[in-house]
Design a protein around this motif. Structure first.
Motif, PDB file in Angstrom:
ATOM      1  N   UNK A  71       0.850  -1.199   0.000  1.00  0.00           N
ATOM      2  CA  UNK A  71       0.000   0.000   0.000  1.00  0.00           C
ATOM      3  C   UNK A  71       0.882   1.244   0.000  1.00  0.00           C
ATOM      4  N   UNK A  72       1.864   1.271   0.890  1.00  0.00           N
ATOM      5  CA  UNK A  72       2.748   2.430   0.975  1.00  0.00           C
ATOM      6  C   UNK A  72       3.511   2.696  -0.316  1.00  0.00           C
ATOM      7  N   UNK A  73       4.073   1.645  -0.915  1.00  0.00           N
ATOM      8  CA  UNK A  73       4.840   1.812  -2.153  1.00  0.00           C
ATOM      9  C   UNK A  73       3.958   2.291  -3.305  1.00  0.00           C
ATOM     10  N   UNK A  74       2.765   1.712  -3.422  1.00  0.00           N
ATOM     11  CA  UNK A  74       1.899   2.082  -4.550  1.00  0.00           C
ATOM     12  C   UNK A  74       1.351   3.501  -4.399  1.00  0.00           C
ATOM     13  N   UNK A  75       0.988   3.900  -3.196  1.00  0.00           N
ATOM     14  CA  UNK A  75       0.523   5.277  -2.994  1.00  0.00           C
ATOM     15  C   UNK A  75       1.688   6.255  -3.172  1.00  0.00           C
ATOM     16  N   UNK A  76       2.874   5.892  -2.702  1.00  0.00           N
ATOM     17  CA  UNK A  76       4.057   6.743  -2.908  1.00  0.00           C
ATOM     18  C   UNK A  76       4.345   6.918  -4.400  1.00  0.00           C
ATOM     19  N   UNK A  77       4.134   5.865  -5.194  1.00  0.00           N
ATOM     20  CA  UNK A  77       4.333   5.982  -6.643  1.00  0.00           C
ATOM     21  C   UNK A  77       3.367   6.983  -7.262  1.00  0.00           C
ATOM     22  N   UNK A  78       2.126   7.002  -6.776  1.00  0.00           N
ATOM     23  CA  UNK A  78       1.175   7.997  -7.280  1.00  0.00           C
ATOM     24  C   UNK A  78       1.683   9.399  -6.933  1.00  0.00           C
ATOM     25  N   UNK A  79       2.160   9.577  -5.713  1.00  0.00           N
ATOM     26  CA  UNK A  79       2.703  10.881  -5.309  1.00  0.00           C
ATOM     27  C   UNK A  79       3.887  11.293  -6.183  1.00  0.00           C
TER      28      UNK A  79
END
Length: 162
Positions: A71-79
């Motif tokens: 979850x953290x990696x995928x949301x960070x990628x959106x950012x």
């Protein structure tokens, strides 16, 4: 079998055994939206953690920790890569049929290569985690418009292995 009306067959009574043979496994799904701004990763992890526990994934287990890292990696990628095109990201947590699926959707239509040599460190980590749990990482174009859905699928281990 008697026909009710013109097209529908009358419902037949089934024995409990026959009915149980066709029972579908329960699928539990929760989708929430986070703003693409500082704090989004923390917000997404917090809500996903609560839902994982509610859906039967033991807190602080290997699977729970891996899913929260994803979850953290995928949301960070959106950012990092889609903030200019996507003011929000939708995060989904789905548990059912022996699988856990973490999905993150944004409005950026660019589809990253998740299998090539050019995969970034974040997606490589996500791919390795899903593979470790017998799952997969895929990216699909959003069916409703511009954007994409990144889906990390995990096979849920037996309760003893969680």
């Amino acid at each position: 079998m008697r026909w009710v009306g013109r097209f529908l067959p009358r419902r037949r009574e089934m024995s409990p055994t026959a009915a149980g043979e066709h029972t579908l496994p329960q699928v539990r799904r929760h989708v929430f939206t986070v703003p693409v701004e500082p704090g989004a990763v923390r917000m997404a992890r917090r809500e996903a953690e609560a839902k994982l526990a509610e859906f039967g994934i033991a807190p602080k287990s290997l699977l729970s920790d891996a899913a929260l890292l994803v979850v953290g990696e995928l949301v960070a990628n959106v950012l990092r890569h889609a903030a200019d095109r996507s003011p929000t990201a939708d995060v989904g947590v789905t548990v059912g049929a022996g699988q856990l699926v973490i999905g993150v959707a944004d409005r950026d239509p660019r589809i990253p290569d998740v299998e090539g040599a050019a995969v970034g460190a974040g997606l490589r980590t996500v791919a390795e985690l899903t593979a470790w749990f017998g799952g997969t990482l895929t990216v699909e174009p959003d069916w409703a418009g511009p954007g994409k859905d990144v889906l990390a699928r995990f096979l849920i281990p037996d309760a003893d292995a969680r």
